[in-house]
Design an enzyme around this catalytic site. Structure first.
Site, PDB file in Angstrom:
ATOM      1  N   LYS A 280      33.991  74.340  43.155  1.00 53.28           N
ATOM      2  CA  LYS A 280      32.935  75.300  43.472  1.00 53.28           C
ATOM      3  C   LYS A 280      33.448  76.720  43.286  1.00 53.28           C
ATOM      4  O   LYS A 280      34.647  76.959  43.457  1.00 53.28           O
ATOM      5  CB  LYS A 280      32.539  75.165  44.961  1.00 53.28           C
ATOM      6  CG  LYS A 280      31.774  73.913  45.339  1.00 53.28           C
ATOM      7  CD  LYS A 280      31.469  73.942  46.851  1.00 53.28           C
ATOM      8  CE  LYS A 280      30.794  72.673  47.332  1.00 53.28           C
ATOM      9  NZ  LYS A 280      29.429  72.480  46.811  1.00 53.28           N
ATOM     10  N   ARG A 354      27.897  61.538  48.834  1.00 51.91           N
ATOM     11  CA  ARG A 354      27.259  60.240  48.596  1.00 51.91           C
ATOM     12  C   ARG A 354      28.306  59.156  48.349  1.00 51.91           C
ATOM     13  O   ARG A 354      28.088  57.997  48.661  1.00 51.91           O
ATOM     14  CB  ARG A 354      26.242  60.365  47.446  1.00 51.91           C
ATOM     15  CG  ARG A 354      26.837  60.669  46.110  1.00 51.91           C
ATOM     16  CD  ARG A 354      25.795  61.183  45.096  1.00 51.91           C
ATOM     17  NE  ARG A 354      25.427  62.582  45.370  1.00 51.91           N
ATOM     18  CZ  ARG A 354      24.567  63.271  44.644  1.00 51.91           C
ATOM     19  NH1 ARG A 354      23.946  62.711  43.620  1.00 51.91           N
ATOM     20  NH2 ARG A 354      24.293  64.523  44.956  1.00 51.91           N
TER      21      ARG A 354
END
Ligand code: BES
Ligand code: ZN
Ligand code: ZN
Length: 499
Positions: A280, A354
């Site tokens: 990021k 996830r």
């Protein structure tokens, strides 16, 4: 934790002579002149014509009076919203939570609250006791600070709060209940606000065990060696790059009475999300210590349920990992064989939540609960869709959705249902594995949820809650403005109380 520094009592008489005191009164819009007059007599005050006109005006909402002749040192009179400006369920919670910091600035030590009788606010709250509960929650939530790292702290002196309810109301039990509930919200908030340098997976686990075992909850950790033995390769892959090893927390609360239902609560516990090799930018990383908020919410809910002795059997499953970068990082292009046996194609290491939840949801399914709910700061996309204050819920089960929507409205932790049709599964198919961890840009909060659903036993009713917006601080209410919020604890305690 400043919860202990506030002492809330129910009083039967006006309590007027305390030192450094402030009183709060309410008037109704439709009877404002008459009720104001009564208060001016009660406190023996004269206000200027200007003040009075302003207050009687549609826009006039509050009157602050220092040094009234009789009674406390300060007085606030609030005009309840009425007519078109409807009174909301959050009015008192929000008002008191915003007032408490001001009281500390004025060095007030005693707060006297004279709530409007229930008849004047009827129709807004579920019942009388919940009306009073919102006042108490506001006071407690307004007293929260995360200031352990500030050398100069704003002074918080001990505050005693006296509430004078209507005659037939027994406030003691409501004060106790709100106190236990907010204590758990505080616990979650302390975990989520803690920076990742301190709150490693291990520290998250230790704090949880310390707090919850004292409360009769069983807490067990599946550590690295056991994760390997069990084949929990999803958790291991995401956690591999970090020097702080991953683990899975398993919690169990069993009520003393026969449980009405067995509910599994699963929470994303990514104690830091750098994005991994799909790294990021700095701005996207800053709040990523809060990427364990789902897990923090799960342990807060279970703690509250145990304190309140709810008659439900709860299983908590929280994988705690750091998503970092090193020579051992998992990589875009990797294929992971998850605990369930299903394989995952990794297309983006920043879609890590996830992946770790895949193993946790399979583990939860194996416990054969009556339903599974997961909590995760899963996607930025859900925040684009719903804004900061509202969580997305994804489920095929109308009963769960309707009950969560109702609880969310009641406690002002709003949720909104998004589509969850099987069509979206086509967007995360993989040519080389059973499922891909990345779908196209459009609808990516939904495909993230569909990915999770792959790892849940089809026979078990399931709901995914994406709280990437409301778990983090936001300006929607006075009690969520400065620090990460503990979103979901009050919501799910209300939901579980109704099962
Ligand atoms: N933890 C983030 C999601 C997030 C974003 C939470 C902002 C709170 C605030 C998650 O792991 C993530 O990085 N999601 C990606 C998914 C993408 C790579 C498919 C996202 O939302 O951009
Ligand atoms: Zn991520
Ligand atoms: Zn994440």
């Amino acid at each position: 934790m400043y919860y202990n520094k506030i002492d809330i009592k129910s009083v039967r008489k006006d309590y007027s002579k305390a030192a450094s005191s402030l009183a709060v009164e309410f008037v109704q819009e439709k009877a404002v002149e008459k009720q104001l007059k009564t208060l001016l007599v009660k406190y023996n005050i004269n206000i200027s014509i200007l003040q009075k006109t302003n207050f009687l005006d549609k826009k006039g909402r509050e009157l602050f009076i220092p040094n009234p002749e009789s009674g406390p040192d300060y007085l606030y009179i609030y005009k309840l919203p009425g007519g078109e400006d409807k009174l909301s369920v959050d009015y008192f919670r929000n008002l008191f939570a915003g007032l408490i910091p001001r009281l500390h600035k004025l060095n007030i030590k005693s707060l006297q609250v004279y709530p409007s009788p229930y008849s004047q606010v009827r129709g807004v709250f579920e019942n009388t006791s919940y009306y009073y509960q919102t006042i108490i929650e506001g006071v407690l939530l307004g007293n929260y600070r995360f200031n352990i790292y500030k050398s100069v702290k704003d002074s918080l002196s001990k505050l005693s709060v006296n509430i004078k309810p209507e005659e037939e109301i027994k406030l003691g039990a409501i004060i106790r209940k709100a106190g236990l509930l907010v204590e758990s919200v505080y616990f979650t908030r302390d975990l989520v606000n803690e920076p990742a340098i301190t709150l490693t997976p291990q520290e998250f686990a230790i704090r949880t065990k310390q707090e919850l075992t004292g409360n009769g909850v069983k807490v067990r950790f599946i550590k690295k060696a056991e994760l390997k033995k069990l084949g929990m390769n999803s958790v291991l892959a995401v956690g591999e790059a970090s020097d702080n090893p991953p683990l899975m927390m398993v919690l169990e609360y069993k009520p003393k009475v026969k449980a009405k239902r067995k509910v599994a609560l699963v929470g994303k516990g990514v104690t830091y999300d750098s994005g991994g090799l799909s790294i990021k930018p700095t701005n996207g990383m800053i709040e990523m210590n809060a990427d364990m908020a789902g897990g923090g919410t799960v342990v807060g809910i279970i703690n509250a349920a145990a304190s309140l002795q709810l008659p439900v059997h709860l299983i908590g499953v929280v994988p705690a990992v750091e998503n970092m970068v090193s020579g051992r990082s998992y990589k875009p292009g990797d294929i992971i064989k998850s605990y369930s046996g299903k394989t995952i194609e990794v297309k983006d290491t920043d879609a890590e939540g996830r992946i770790v939840l895949a193993d946790a949801l399979h583990y939860a399914s194996k416990q054969k609960p009556d339903e599974i709910i997961d909590f995760a700061t899963l996607t930025g996309a859900v925040v684009v869709a719903l804004g900061l204050p509202t969580a997305g819920i994804f489920t095929k089960n109308d009963n769960i959705a309707d009950a969560l929507l109702a609880s969310g409205k009641k406690v002002n932790e709003p949720v909104w249902r998004l589509p969850f049709d099987d069509y979206y599964n086509t967007l995360i198919e993989s040519d080389i594995a059973d499922v891909s961890n990345l779908g196209p840009r459009w609808g990516s909060a939904i495909t993230a949820g569909k990915f999770l659903e792959h790892f849940v036993d089809k026979k078990i009713p399931y709901c995914h809650i994406d709280l990437a917006g409301p778990a983090l601080k936001h300006k929607f209410t006075s009690y969520t403005e400065k620090y990460d919020t503990g979103f979901g604890v009050r919501l799910v305690i209300d939901y579980l109380s109704k099962l």
